[in-house]
Scaffold this motif. Structure first.
Motif, PDB file in Angstrom:
ATOM      1  N   GLY A 103       0.816  -1.207   0.000  1.00  0.00           N
ATOM      2  CA  GLY A 103       0.000   0.000   0.000  1.00  0.00           C
ATOM      3  C   GLY A 103       0.841   1.245   0.000  1.00  0.00           C
ATOM      4  O   GLY A 103       1.993   1.239   0.425  1.00  0.00           O
ATOM      5  N   GLY A 104       0.255   2.296  -0.493  1.00  0.00           N
ATOM      6  CA  GLY A 104       0.986   3.533  -0.623  1.00  0.00           C
ATOM      7  C   GLY A 104       0.875   4.466   0.563  1.00  0.00           C
ATOM      8  O   GLY A 104       1.635   5.407   0.677  1.00  0.00           O
ATOM      9  N   ARG A 105      -0.079   4.212   1.481  1.00  0.00           N
ATOM     10  CA  ARG A 105      -0.270   5.121   2.613  1.00  0.00           C
ATOM     11  C   ARG A 105      -0.074   4.387   3.930  1.00  0.00           C
ATOM     12  O   ARG A 105      -0.639   3.322   4.149  1.00  0.00           O
ATOM     13  CB  ARG A 105      -1.663   5.734   2.566  1.00  0.00           C
ATOM     14  N   ILE A 106       0.712   5.017   4.795  1.00  0.00           N
ATOM     15  CA  ILE A 106       1.005   4.459   6.106  1.00  0.00           C
ATOM     16  C   ILE A 106       0.792   5.562   7.135  1.00  0.00           C
ATOM     17  O   ILE A 106       1.139   6.718   6.885  1.00  0.00           O
ATOM     18  CB  ILE A 106       2.473   3.968   6.170  1.00  0.00           C
ATOM     19  N   VAL A 107       0.238   5.204   8.279  1.00  0.00           N
ATOM     20  CA  VAL A 107       0.158   6.131   9.402  1.00  0.00           C
ATOM     21  C   VAL A 107       0.866   5.472  10.581  1.00  0.00           C
ATOM     22  O   VAL A 107       0.741   4.263  10.784  1.00  0.00           O
ATOM     23  CB  VAL A 107      -1.300   6.529   9.758  1.00  0.00           C
ATOM     24  N   ALA A 108       1.655   6.253  11.305  1.00  0.00           N
ATOM     25  CA  ALA A 108       2.378   5.736  12.462  1.00  0.00           C
ATOM     26  C   ALA A 108       2.259   6.729  13.614  1.00  0.00           C
ATOM     27  O   ALA A 108       2.693   7.876  13.490  1.00  0.00           O
ATOM     28  CB  ALA A 108       3.845   5.505  12.113  1.00  0.00           C
ATOM     29  N   VAL A 109       1.651   6.289  14.707  1.00  0.00           N
ATOM     30  CA  VAL A 109       1.568   7.110  15.908  1.00  0.00           C
ATOM     31  C   VAL A 109       2.841   6.836  16.703  1.00  0.00           C
ATOM     32  O   VAL A 109       3.132   5.682  17.026  1.00  0.00           O
ATOM     33  CB  VAL A 109       0.326   6.758  16.747  1.00  0.00           C
ATOM     34  N   ALA A 110       3.597   7.885  16.963  1.00  0.00           N
ATOM     35  CA  ALA A 110       4.896   7.688  17.602  1.00  0.00           C
ATOM     36  C   ALA A 110       5.207   8.807  18.582  1.00  0.00           C
ATOM     37  O   ALA A 110       4.599   9.883  18.544  1.00  0.00           O
ATOM     38  CB  ALA A 110       5.984   7.612  16.528  1.00  0.00           C
ATOM     39  N   GLU A 111       6.178   8.534  19.415  1.00  0.00           N
ATOM     40  CA  GLU A 111       6.671   9.546  20.340  1.00  0.00           C
ATOM     41  C   GLU A 111       7.336  10.666  19.527  1.00  0.00           C
ATOM     42  O   GLU A 111       7.911  10.410  18.464  1.00  0.00           O
ATOM     43  CB  GLU A 111       7.681   8.930  21.301  1.00  0.00           C
ATOM     44  N   PRO A 112       7.284  11.899  20.003  1.00  0.00           N
ATOM     45  CA  PRO A 112       7.928  13.001  19.284  1.00  0.00           C
ATOM     46  C   PRO A 112       9.398  12.732  18.972  1.00  0.00           C
ATOM     47  O   PRO A 112       9.880  13.085  17.894  1.00  0.00           O
ATOM     48  CB  PRO A 112       7.756  14.188  20.230  1.00  0.00           C
ATOM     49  N   SER A 113      10.112  12.081  19.880  1.00  0.00           N
ATOM     50  CA  SER A 113      11.531  11.793  19.644  1.00  0.00           C
ATOM     51  C   SER A 113      11.719  10.895  18.425  1.00  0.00           C
ATOM     52  O   SER A 113      12.668  11.078  17.646  1.00  0.00           O
ATOM     53  CB  SER A 113      12.150  11.133  20.877  1.00  0.00           C
ATOM     54  N   VAL A 114      10.837   9.939  18.225  1.00  0.00           N
ATOM     55  CA  VAL A 114      10.919   9.033  17.081  1.00  0.00           C
ATOM     56  C   VAL A 114      10.689   9.806  15.782  1.00  0.00           C
ATOM     57  O   VAL A 114      11.383   9.599  14.779  1.00  0.00           O
ATOM     58  CB  VAL A 114       9.902   7.876  17.231  1.00  0.00           C
ATOM     59  N   ILE A 115       9.738  10.717  15.806  1.00  0.00           N
ATOM     60  CA  ILE A 115       9.445  11.519  14.617  1.00  0.00           C
ATOM     61  C   ILE A 115      10.629  12.432  14.290  1.00  0.00           C
ATOM     62  O   ILE A 115      11.003  12.586  13.122  1.00  0.00           O
ATOM     63  CB  ILE A 115       8.132  12.308  14.802  1.00  0.00           C
ATOM     64  N   ARG A 116      11.238  12.999  15.308  1.00  0.00           N
ATOM     65  CA  ARG A 116      12.428  13.832  15.095  1.00  0.00           C
ATOM     66  C   ARG A 116      13.536  13.008  14.435  1.00  0.00           C
ATOM     67  O   ARG A 116      14.193  13.462  13.500  1.00  0.00           O
ATOM     68  CB  ARG A 116      12.905  14.416  16.425  1.00  0.00           C
ATOM     69  N   ALA A 117      13.742  11.791  14.930  1.00  0.00           N
ATOM     70  CA  ALA A 117      14.771  10.916  14.350  1.00  0.00           C
ATOM     71  C   ALA A 117      14.453  10.602  12.887  1.00  0.00           C
ATOM     72  O   ALA A 117      15.347  10.624  12.024  1.00  0.00           O
ATOM     73  CB  ALA A 117      14.882   9.626  15.159  1.00  0.00           C
ATOM     74  N   ALA A 118      13.187  10.325  12.585  1.00  0.00           N
ATOM     75  CA  ALA A 118      12.787  10.032  11.203  1.00  0.00           C
ATOM     76  C   ALA A 118      13.033  11.234  10.299  1.00  0.00           C
ATOM     77  O   ALA A 118      13.479  11.083   9.157  1.00  0.00           O
ATOM     78  CB  ALA A 118      11.312   9.627  11.159  1.00  0.00           C
ATOM     79  N   LEU A 119      12.763  12.432  10.795  1.00  0.00           N
ATOM     80  CA  LEU A 119      12.971  13.631   9.987  1.00  0.00           C
ATOM     81  C   LEU A 119      14.453  13.897   9.737  1.00  0.00           C
ATOM     82  O   LEU A 119      14.826  14.294   8.626  1.00  0.00           O
ATOM     83  CB  LEU A 119      12.322  14.837  10.650  1.00  0.00           C
ATOM     84  N   VAL A 120      15.295  13.688  10.730  1.00  0.00           N
ATOM     85  CA  VAL A 120      16.737  13.858  10.531  1.00  0.00           C
ATOM     86  C   VAL A 120      17.197  12.943   9.408  1.00  0.00           C
ATOM     87  O   VAL A 120      17.935  13.353   8.506  1.00  0.00           O
ATOM     88  CB  VAL A 120      17.523  13.581  11.830  1.00  0.00           C
ATOM     89  N   TYR A 121      16.729  11.696   9.438  1.00  0.00           N
ATOM     90  CA  TYR A 121      17.115  10.744   8.389  1.00  0.00           C
ATOM     91  C   TYR A 121      16.536  11.141   7.027  1.00  0.00           C
ATOM     92  O   TYR A 121      17.255  11.166   6.027  1.00  0.00           O
ATOM     93  CB  TYR A 121      16.656   9.333   8.762  1.00  0.00           C
ATOM     94  N   ALA A 122      15.247  11.435   6.991  1.00  0.00           N
ATOM     95  CA  ALA A 122      14.603  11.757   5.712  1.00  0.00           C
ATOM     96  C   ALA A 122      15.247  12.959   5.040  1.00  0.00           C
ATOM     97  O   ALA A 122      15.398  12.987   3.810  1.00  0.00           O
ATOM     98  CB  ALA A 122      13.112  12.014   5.929  1.00  0.00           C
ATOM     99  N   LEU A 123      15.657  13.937   5.823  1.00  0.00           N
ATOM    100  CA  LEU A 123      16.258  15.150   5.274  1.00  0.00           C
ATOM    101  C   LEU A 123      17.775  15.023   5.070  1.00  0.00           C
ATOM    102  O   LEU A 123      18.415  15.967   4.618  1.00  0.00           O
ATOM    103  CB  LEU A 123      15.959  16.336   6.194  1.00  0.00           C
ATOM    104  N   LYS A 124      18.321  13.859   5.429  1.00  0.00           N
ATOM    105  CA  LYS A 124      19.773  13.638   5.330  1.00  0.00           C
ATOM    106  C   LYS A 124      20.544  14.739   6.066  1.00  0.00           C
ATOM    107  O   LYS A 124      21.579  15.231   5.621  1.00  0.00           O
ATOM    108  CB  LYS A 124      20.224  13.536   3.875  1.00  0.00           C
ATOM    109  N   ALA A 125      20.012  15.128   7.205  1.00  0.00           N
ATOM    110  CA  ALA A 125      20.591  16.204   8.014  1.00  0.00           C
ATOM    111  C   ALA A 125      21.609  15.620   9.002  1.00  0.00           C
ATOM    112  O   ALA A 125      21.534  14.444   9.351  1.00  0.00           O
ATOM    113  CB  ALA A 125      19.488  16.935   8.767  1.00  0.00           C
TER     114      ALA A 125
END
Length: 197
Positions: free
Chosen positions: A136-158
């Motif tokens: 499937g093309g759509r995923i939803v994930a309820v997560a702790e803010p720290s997990v979302i921050r980690a995902a964004l660092v990775y996604a942005l290659k920061a």
């Protein structure tokens, strides 16, 4: 077709200054009230083909309250904080100021005996990159803010230090689109009307 992963930050279980490392407390009354206030706006995300959550009580409760019936993902657990688990940042600083300074300045440091910031980001990145494309093309994930921050660092290659500059508020949504190793941050909202000058 690229995947679309929308993260929903878990509702809170305490005030910001009382946030604890690896907080396993359930939602408090304010948290439940906030979920009820945004439920109508976040309910459409339940149509996602895949629905996940962090293993924390507040992430699971948030996902269930929003009607997602999410599947717990251990890879979406909070950073392992070793002997600092259950402490606030202020409490850890009062006990071990040099160790906290080292942890905040070096993404490879593990003065608490747990997981480094770099290892945490890498773990969350591994989860993101191994999402099943064919299911499937759509995923939803309820997560702790720290997990979302980690995902964004990775996604942005920061750089890992960017983690400290990302603020994720309870019940906010963040969407990334793409596929393994290639993710884009997608900002959504009402389209502004252009005025004719």
């Amino acid at each position: 077709m690229p995947l679309r992963v929308t993260f929903v930050a878990a509702a809170r279980s305490s005030g910001l200054l009382a946030e604890r490392f690896e907080d396993d407390r359930p939602l408090d009354q304010d948290g439940w009230g906030e979920v009820l206030q945004v439920a109508d706006a976040l309910l459409p995300l339940a149509a996602a083909e895949l629905r996940y959550c962090s293993p924390t009580p507040r992430s699971r409760a948030t996902g269930d309250a929003l009607g997602y019936a999410p599947l717990v993902q251990l890879a979406l657990r909070d950073c392992d904080m070793g002997r600092w688990r259950g402490l606030t940042l202020g409490e850890a600083m009062a006990r071990e100021p040099e160790a906290v300074d080292a942890w905040l300045s070096d993404p490879l440091a593990t003065p608490h005996g747990g997981e480094s910031l770099f290892a945490f980001i890498t773990r969350v990145a591994g989860w993101l990159d191994t999402r099943p494309v064919g299911d499937g093309g759509r995923i939803v994930a309820v997560a702790e803010p720290s997990v979302i921050r980690a995902a964004l660092v990775y996604a942005l290659k920061a750089p890992p230090a960017t983690y400290w500059n990302i603020d994720v508020r309870p019940l906010s949504t963040t969407t990334v689109t793409g596929r393994a190793g290639r993710w884009n941050l997608r900002l959504e909202g009402a389209t502004a009307q252009r005025s004719r000058a």
